[in-house]
Design an enzyme around this catalytic site. Structure first.
Site, PDB file in Angstrom:
ATOM      1  N   HIS B 137       9.865  -0.130  -1.010  1.00  0.00           N
ATOM      2  CA  HIS B 137       9.105   0.645  -0.965  1.00  0.00           C
ATOM      3  C   HIS B 137       9.959   0.927   0.272  1.00  0.00           C
ATOM      4  O   HIS B 137      10.939   0.366   1.256  1.00  0.00           O
ATOM      5  CB  HIS B 137       7.637   0.242  -0.893  1.00  0.00           C
ATOM      6  CG  HIS B 137       6.992   0.519  -0.265  1.00  0.00           C
ATOM      7  ND1 HIS B 137       6.486   1.300   0.575  1.00  0.00           N
ATOM      8  CD2 HIS B 137       5.446   1.372  -0.716  1.00  0.00           C
ATOM      9  CE1 HIS B 137       5.814   2.338   1.307  1.00  0.00           C
ATOM     10  NE2 HIS B 137       4.804   2.129   0.042  1.00  0.00           N
ATOM     11  N   ASP B 214       8.406  -8.785   1.030  1.00  0.00           N
ATOM     12  CA  ASP B 214       6.962  -7.898   0.912  1.00  0.00           C
ATOM     13  C   ASP B 214       6.014  -8.373   0.296  1.00  0.00           C
ATOM     14  O   ASP B 214       6.635  -7.803  -1.508  1.00  0.00           O
ATOM     15  CB  ASP B 214       7.593  -6.442   1.095  1.00  0.00           C
ATOM     16  CG  ASP B 214       6.360  -5.453   0.824  1.00  0.00           C
ATOM     17  OD1 ASP B 214       5.254  -5.761   0.188  1.00  0.00           O
ATOM     18  OD2 ASP B 214       6.896  -4.070   1.045  1.00  0.00           O
ATOM     19  N   GLN B 217       2.639  -5.816  -3.583  1.00  0.00           N
ATOM     20  CA  GLN B 217       2.119  -5.755  -4.991  1.00  0.00           C
ATOM     21  C   GLN B 217       2.037  -7.082  -5.129  1.00  0.00           C
ATOM     22  O   GLN B 217       2.241  -6.861  -6.815  1.00  0.00           O
ATOM     23  CB  GLN B 217       3.270  -5.186  -5.637  1.00  0.00           C
ATOM     24  CG  GLN B 217       2.822  -3.740  -5.133  1.00  0.00           C
ATOM     25  CD  GLN B 217       2.019  -3.072  -5.608  1.00  0.00           C
ATOM     26  OE1 GLN B 217       0.728  -3.291  -5.916  1.00  0.00           O
ATOM     27  NE2 GLN B 217       1.990  -1.829  -4.174  1.00  0.00           N
ATOM     28  N   LYS B 240      -4.688  -4.107  -0.278  1.00  0.00           N
ATOM     29  CA  LYS B 240      -4.491  -4.099  -1.896  1.00  0.00           C
ATOM     30  C   LYS B 240      -4.927  -4.903  -3.274  1.00  0.00           C
ATOM     31  O   LYS B 240      -4.276  -5.427  -3.961  1.00  0.00           O
ATOM     32  CB  LYS B 240      -2.938  -3.577  -2.209  1.00  0.00           C
ATOM     33  CG  LYS B 240      -2.300  -2.253  -1.641  1.00  0.00           C
ATOM     34  CD  LYS B 240      -0.730  -2.739  -2.098  1.00  0.00           C
ATOM     35  CE  LYS B 240       0.010  -1.356  -1.159  1.00  0.00           C
ATOM     36  NZ  LYS B 240      -0.355   0.478  -0.959  1.00  0.00           N
ATOM     37  N   CYS B 378       6.507   6.570  -2.508  1.00  0.00           N
ATOM     38  CA  CYS B 378       7.480   5.660  -1.515  1.00  0.00           C
ATOM     39  C   CYS B 378       8.461   5.069  -2.092  1.00  0.00           C
ATOM     40  O   CYS B 378       8.365   4.253  -0.850  1.00  0.00           O
ATOM     41  CB  CYS B 378       6.440   5.131  -0.741  1.00  0.00           C
ATOM     42  SG  CYS B 378       4.506   6.003  -0.040  1.00  0.00           S
TER      43      CYS B 378
END
Lengths: 150, 421
Positions: B137, B214, B217, B240, B378
């Protein structure tokens, strides 16, 4: 579903499928890029300007049906017209697509461009329709720099 | 949170998981958009919130609100306890060793920037390298570019194959003496690929290179154990993961955090201040300048409580089943091509439809009450890698059901008809 039918009128779908004046323009005197950073749509508009007249215009790029059809129809309408006329038409188009969707469009001076009145009900898609016109303005003003919808 | 007994309105899945009961916990899933029931397939952008989280935040403002870490009065003590209990709750969820390893931030983006500026930047030298993957991202690219640009360092990229899987064979050659950091996503937001984090961490650590993951997700789709992953930093966003917006978490291993400079200066991050000199507080306070998002932290803890009350042991199989179903249903539509077909995927079905641009698809789907994301997500380098300007992305959460997928498929079929002319 009337909103959707208004947005994707046959004439728009047709220009999307068979874009007119699509591809680089041989002998172009100027060109400019339009970019919508939010959705990634890109369009390059080429023109051959002689004195006050836009003799030829073409476009290239990738984008949604609305931006592609807007670019295609734009090229068919501005060819052979004066820079001043095209500036006025761009202004008129912009004010039409950003006008109140509940007020009928005065179509007389817009001609075929009235087909884009449907985008008024889809605020997120207005920039798709105006992107090629932003690029054309940059071309005829000789900016030559990439233009952005932002 | 008490679960209502499974009502036999629809057959439950093999595990006995009742998705309809879960859906009733999410008020927004009972609403209509454009006169049709909301079909929410954009959880990768932000998740919806269960009533338990909404109530927790309301209750905080109705009965518990005060600033923390300063008042000597009852309410402030209560608020401070609740805020720190949220930290412990998240420490437990991530299996971190110590609550001090949990830093509250605004979201994944701020977490990555914090590490870029406070950990990597001070040690970065000209010619150094920061290694990211081809499926990052923008928020796991741009912060590194900013600090690299200042110091004459550069970004290198772990490539991926046409399925959207990292080329792990190339990794050993990419991590060398100049590598100052490896920053890689756990689950790709654009492709759904689940990356082999443990393997990446092992390779990086064997060469003495720290790793940031990261997890934006990943946290919404399964349990995360930072000790098992072995990473030095793990970042995710609350919104999220069924929590509120404005709160996120940076996990940092205590020995890494101990030597780090503050990210921002202000109240709450100091031990003592004179006009000549400031002594900084220990982590995590050192990295939490100013009044934090107190209700956000408490709301996020409530989100972890909610998910735990159902349990990943039943949620994961449901999501996997739904992924498989969605993949099959979409692939069966003529003209659909899936983007991202990794062997190990989670929650994301990205696709393009022949002759229909993703934005047009998004607009037509919206008319049917189906919310998806259309665009570059993104992740422009991912789009470039696949030679496409954009994709349509349906991203699932455990509250989605097969009817949601069927509504998506029906709307995609309708879009084909609109454009077939």
């Amino acid at each position: 579903m009337t909103d959707l039918a208004d947005l994707y009128q046959q004439v728009i779908l047709d220009h999307n499928r068979n874009p007119r004046n699509f591809g680089p323009l041989a002998g172009a005197t100027c060109q400019a890029q339009g970019h919508n950073p939010l959705c990634g749509d890109r369009v390059t508009v080429f023109a051959r300007v002689s004195g006050p007249t836009i003799e030829e215009v073409a476009f290239q790029g990738s984008g949604c049906a609305i931006s592609k059809a807007a670019a295609s129809m734009m090229t068919t309408l501005v060819k052979g017209r004066s820079v001043a006329e095209v500036e006025a038409l761009a202004t008129r188009f912009h004010s039409m697509v950003t006008s109140d969707p509940n007020v009928p469009v005065e179509a007389a001076d817009l001609g075929k461009l009235a087909a884009f009145a449907g985008v008024r009900a889809f605020p997120t898609r207005v920039k798709c329709a105006t992107l090629p016109w932003h690029a054309l303005r940059a071309v005829i003003r000789g900016a030559g720099e990439p233009v952005s919808t932002e | 949170m008490k679960r209502s007994p499974a009502v036999a309105e629809r057959p439950a899945t093999r595990s006995g998981f009742d998705v309809e009961a879960v859906r009733r916990d999410f008020p927004i899933l009972q609403t209509n958009v454009r006169g049709k029931p909301l079909v929410y397939l954009d959880s990768g952008a932000t998740s919806q919130k269960p009533q338990a989280v909404i109530d927790t935040i309301s209750r905080f403002y109705e009965a518990e609100n005060a600033n923390i870490h300063r008042g000597v009065y009852y309410l402030s003590e209560r608020a401070t306890l609740a805020h720190e209990a949220a930290r412990v709750r998240i420490q437990r969820a991530l299996n971190a060793r110590d609550p001090g390893e949990i830093i509250f931030v605004r979201g994944t983006t701020e977490a990555i920037n914090l590490v870029a500026y406070s950990f990597v930047r001070p040690a970065l030298r000209p010619g150094d390298e920061i290694l990211v993957s081809a499926m990052e991202h923008h928020s796991n690219i741009v912060p590194w570019q900013l600090v690299a640009g200042e110091q004459g360092a550069r970004i290198r990229v772990i490539p991926m194959n046409d399925r959207g899987e990292l080329l792990m064979d190339e990794l050993p050659a990419l991590i060398g003496p100049k590598t100052s950091m490896v920053a890689v996503t756990h689950v790709s937001n654009a492709l759904g690929t689940v990356n082999p984090i443990e393997e990446i961490v092992a390779m990086a650590h064997a060469r003495g290179v720290p790793v940031l993951v990261d997890g934006a997700q990943a946290v919404p789709h399964g349990p995360v154990d930072v000790q098992r992953l072995g990473c030095d930093f793990y970042a995710f966003s609350g919104h999220k993961a069924f929590g509120p917006t404005g709160i996120g978490v940076l996990y940092g291993r205590a020995e890494r955090l101990a030597g780090m400079q503050p990210f921002q200066g202000g109240g709450d991050m100091i031990r003592s201040v004179t006009f000549e000199h400031t002594e900084y507080a220990d982590p995590p306070a050192r990295f939490e300048a100013g009044t934090p998002d107190i209700s956000g932290a408490i709301g996020l803890a409530a989100a972890f409580d909610y998910v735990e009350s159902i349990g990943w042991d039943v949620l994961k199989p449901h999501e996997a089943d739904l992924m498989q179903y969605a993949t099959g249903v979409l692939e069966a539509i003529p003209g659909v091509r899936l983007i991202g077909t990794a062997g190990h995927k989670a929650a994301v079905v990205s696709f393009v439809l022949d002759g229909v641009h993703p934005h047009d698809l998004g607009t037509i789907l919206d008319q049917e009450g189906v919310a998806i994301r259309a665009g570059h997500h993104c992740a422009q380098p991912v789009m470039d890698r696949f030679g496409i300007p954009a994709t349509a992305r349906a991203s699932l959460a455990f509250y989605n059901n097969r009817q949601d997928v069927d509504a998506l498929a029906a709307a995609v079929t309708r879009a084909r008809k609109v454009f077939a002319g």
